[in-house]
Design an enzyme around this catalytic site. Structure first.
Site, PDB file in Angstrom:
ATOM      1  NE  ARG A 126      13.205   0.521   1.325  1.00 32.18           N
ATOM      2  CZ  ARG A 126      12.844   0.227   0.099  1.00 32.18           C
ATOM      3  NH1 ARG A 126      13.488  -0.678  -0.587  1.00 32.18           N
ATOM      4  NH2 ARG A 126      11.830   0.832  -0.465  1.00 32.18           N
ATOM      5  CB  CYS A 127      16.380   1.163   9.080  1.00 33.46           C
ATOM      6  SG  CYS A 127      17.861   1.136  10.069  1.00 33.46           S
ATOM      7  CD  GLU A 141      14.865   4.837   6.336  1.00 29.94           C
ATOM      8  OE1 GLU A 141      15.911   5.249   5.901  1.00 29.94           O
ATOM      9  OE2 GLU A 141      14.499   4.961   7.508  1.00 29.94           O
TER      10      GLU A 141
END
Ligand code: CDP
Length: 806
Positions: free
Chosen positions: A384-385, A760
């Site tokens: 999530r980045c 994100e």
């Protein structure tokens, strides 16, 4: 009410387009248990595969005996590296330019590494038989600490590449070294440090964590011997890339491979790459001529499929005594595990870590990253980045707090002093990124006003005094984080995967009655794409969102795309959607001009129709134009109304946010209560405010998990001690704090609808905010940096080390 009596605003509202809190259309099936996931795929004659895995982190394989496993009724075959080697399939290429073992040949390099694949008529038979594969090991010394990986006497891990002087990213300085990557102006940065009034230096480690989606990684492979065609259903965030990789590895022509990603129960980066389970299921299906399903369990997911972070960042800031930053220097040891299987665009071995200057106007900076091998599972995915942005945000946000502490300044005031100013955008950072737009001071001020920041500091001061007088055993911490994300990989000049440029796509087809099917190269894993892409089309084309079907995940029908991760769907496919819609609109305008017998330029767009300028009574709605596209097009024009766009973004988008968190820490128990968490996000134009809020809630919950408890931990022998949810902290509704969300809107100047990604941001900004809050609680007692995760036990230990328990 018919069209004639509705105002433009009413007609716009009816579309449920951009800006509308449209309910998620996918939830109709999800809340009724009617989603269709990989494990719902059941094919006639289907077989099941399961792995025998290594109990050791580093050991030589002396012998593998599959006799007992093969003798189990229901077992059809057992694959080992010896079976895959003649097909050159015992190793597979990774996205990072390395190779990874599919099944271990001579050695195992991490605990639970795949050694043999059992194929049986029943899932439980396969699991039982996998336990009966007998493997004789000879234990070898283990590397768990990445700082020891390049020691002169460190054990050699990768015998397969021991003589390779060069890796995919240049020279290797040691047999356990993967790459060194440097960026920035080293000399200028060193000079800034020599001249600085004040400097700080701190080792800021971001522990190894795991994306742990609730649905684990899994696939069904079905090879049709007659047609020579392979169909694979899988939990793939990037189905087209999987198709291309499968073709390159298997030599099956790409047009004979069909990849289908059905509903996915969370991905978070875990489902971008290829795993041994996929290769083994495909080989098993080719060998047996029957479909083969492989589904990993939770322990396998947490201990073998892609981890995240494991970045150890020695960070230095230089500043003037009145609090202006003048330089940033970061040296990172990156633990990539046994194989370099990071999912980054090819040119970026440390992802976009050079966003580490964050939201601040650093005149100079220098970054150096060494990637090393260790006896841990491979991966290094963008959980999530956007490719190491979370590590960068944690690094700079902790370091800014440490510098503020040294200067004796309030952390918010110190940030205000150094944030990039509105008039500096587009802003080129010292490490080479061009930030598209931002209004940082307004965002931070709004956040501070919303939480009553000044009052909170007064309360904290009073509490500290009460603590010193022993009137309370609670410490209050206020965490501030201001982050800048970089999402939307990416411009093809900067980003590719395996040589394929990171564009993305949308194909829109309007049916004669004005309903629509849109197909995209991205793949939702819960983000609500079916809802939001339809909203973009609704606004762009003036057609009701409910009449628009959005389809993703079938490589036979969707245009080629690079998939969903790194919050790239909105910046790239969202843009492709708008561009494709605009192509359609341009054709519709010509049809309207023909029908209304005016010149194209005499028409203007009004929500859902073209009308004659100065004569609004004369118009053609988009629905009418859809019908006309199939029977009344101008002479020489092809009938039909559809378009496709392959969008190569001119730049990334740079969402940002200001987060503030208040915690109360009980020093006797270490229990840390999150009293408040306020998150202001700016993702440019907002397509669906309700979905954005959901994304923020989800991401903050993950950030809470990471900051306050998660760690994939290895003991000294390389045993994973946190491979189940008994040991790996997964926050439930019970532990999760209440979130307060807010926003500002600074559109991206280069995106067709001004949107930036958002999915994100909360993970990126949330982690340092929690960490800063816990650190803030203790800093008046002389503590500078407390490492994550801040679980109760570790926090209690911090209090103990500060002498608070006497
Ligand atoms: O690539 P991924 O879908 O994970 O991330 P994203 O592009 O940030 O989008 C996540 C969800 O938020 C999608 O449903 C988007 O349409 C929605 N979103 C939005 O409504 N407005 C934005 N400006 C950005 C995203």
């Amino acid at each position: 009410m018919n069209d004639q009596t509705l105002t433009s605003a009413q007609r716009a509202e009816r579309l449920q387009g951009m800006g509308c809190k449209r309910k998620r259309v996918e939830d109709i099936r999800f809340v009724q248990g009617k989603g269709s996931y990989v494990d719902d795929v059941k094919l006639p004659g289907m077989l099941y595969g399961d792995f025998n895995r290594s109990p050791h982190a580093h050991a030589r394989i002396k012998k593998i005996d599959t006799t007992k496993a093969k003798a189990v009724p229901g077992v059809l075959a057992v694959l080992t590296a010896a079976d895959l080697k003649p097909l050159s399939l015992h190793y597979m290429p990774t996205l990072a330019g390395d190779v990874a073992a599919v099944l271990a040949e001579d050695k195992v390099l991490y605990q639970n590494q795949e050694v043999a694949f059992v194929i049986a008529t029943d899932r439980y038979v396969a699991a039982d038989a996998a336990d009966l594969v007998e493997v004789e090991y000879e234990g070898l010394p283990v590397i768990v600490d990445p700082f020891k990986a390049m020691a002169a006497d460190a054990p050699l891990l990768r015998e397969d590449i021991k003589d390779k002087k060069d890796g995919a990213h240049g020279q290797r300085k040691h047999y356990n070294h993967i790459f060194n990557w440097q960026i920035g102006d080293k000399d200028a940065t060193d000079a800034a440090f020599r001249k600085a009034d004040v400097t700080i230096k701190e080792l800021i480690s971001y522990q190894r964590v795991h994306p742990c989606p609730l649905e684990t990684c899994q696939c069904v492979a079905s090879f049709d011997k007659i047609k020579g065609e392979l169909t694979v259903w899988g939990t793939f965030q990037a189905p087209h890339v999987i198709r291309t990789v499968a073709s390159l590895i298997s030599k099956i022509p790409e047009h004979k491979i069909h990849v289908i990603s059905p509903d996915i129960g969370g991905g978070f980066g875990n489902k971008v790459g290829a795993y041994p389970g996929y290769i083994c299921a495909i080989v098993a299906s080719i060998v047996t001529g029957r479909p083969v399903k492989w589904v990993e369990d939770r322990i396998e997911n947490l201990s073998t499929t892609a981890f995240a972070r494991d970045y150890h960042m020695t960070t230095e800031i230089a500043a003037t005594k009145d609090g202006k930053v003048t330089g940033l220097r970061v040296y990172t040891i990156a633990d990539h595990g046994a194989f370099d299987a990071c999912a980054d665009p090819s040119k970026w071995p440390a992802g976009f870590f050079n966003i580490v200057t964050g939201s601040y106007d650093f005149p100079v900076a220098h970054v150096s990253v060494d990637g090393v091998y260790s006896n841990k599972a491979p991966g290094g995915v963008a959980y999530r980045c956007s490719f190491r942005v979370t590590e960068a945000a944690y690094c700079i946000e902790r370091a800014m707090d440490i510098m503020a502490q040294k200067l004796g300044m309030d952390p918010a005031e110190f940030r205000m002093k150094n944030l990039i100013r509105r008039e500096q955008f587009p802003y080129t950072s010292a490490l080479g990124w061009e930030y598209d737009s931002g209004d940082y001071h307004v965002a931070l001020q709004k956040a501070m006003d919303a939480v009553g920041y000044a009052k909170l500091r007064i309360e904290q001061k009073a509490k500290r005094e009460a603590f010193r007088r022993s009137e309370t055993r609670e410490l209050m911490g206020i965490g501030v984080a201001f982050f800048t994300e970089i999402v939307g990989a990416g411009p093809s000049r900067n980003c590719d995967i395996l040589g394929i440029a990171m564009f993305d796509s949308a194909e829109i087809r309007i049916h004669p009655t004005g309903s629509v099917i849109a197909r995209l190269g991205t793949k939702s894993q819960g983000q609500g794409h079916e809802t939001t892409y339809a909203q973009i089309i609704a606004t762009e084309l003036g057609l009701v969102a409910d009449n628009i079907t959005v389809e993703e995940g079938n490589t036979d029908t969707a245009p080629y795309g690079l998939g969903t991760y790194g919050s790239r769907s909105t910046p790239v496919s969202g843009a492709a959607t708008a561009v494709a819609a605009r192509k359609i609109k341009a054709k519709a305008q010509m049809i309207a001009a023909h029908l209304l017998e005016v010149h194209d330029d005499d028409l203007e767009w009004d929500v859902d129709r073209f009308r004659v300028k100065g004569n609004p009574e004369r118009f053609k709605t988009m629905t009418e134009l859809a019908w006309a596209a199939y029977n009344k097009v101008p002479p020489g024009m092809e009938p039909g109304l559809e378009a496709v766009s392959y969008y190569d973004p001119p730049n990334m988008t740079y969402p940002f946010g200001a987060y503030i968190c208040v915690v109360d820490v009980d020093v006797d128990t270490g229990v840390t209560k999150v009293r408040r968490f306020y998150a202001l996000d700016d993702c440019g134009t907002r397509i669906n405010p309700m979905i954005i809020e959901g994304q923020i809630h989800g991401g903050l919950t993950e950030a809470f998990g990471i900051a306050m408890g998660q760690e994939i931990h290895y003991d000294d022998d390389g045993n994973v001690t946190t491979a189940s949810f008994m040991d790996y902290f997964m926050p439930t509704a019970v532990e999760t704090p209440k979130w307060e969300t807010d926003w500002t809107t600074t559109p991206s100047p280069h995106h067709p609808i001004g949107a930036k990604g958002v999915g994100e941001s909360p993970n990126v900004g949330g982690v340092p905010c929690f960490a800063n809050a816990v650190n803030d609680a203790f800093k008046f007692l002389g503590s500078t940096h407390i490492a994550m995760p801040h679980d109760h036990w570790r926090t209690w230990a911090v209090a103990e080390s500060l002498g608070l328990h006497q």
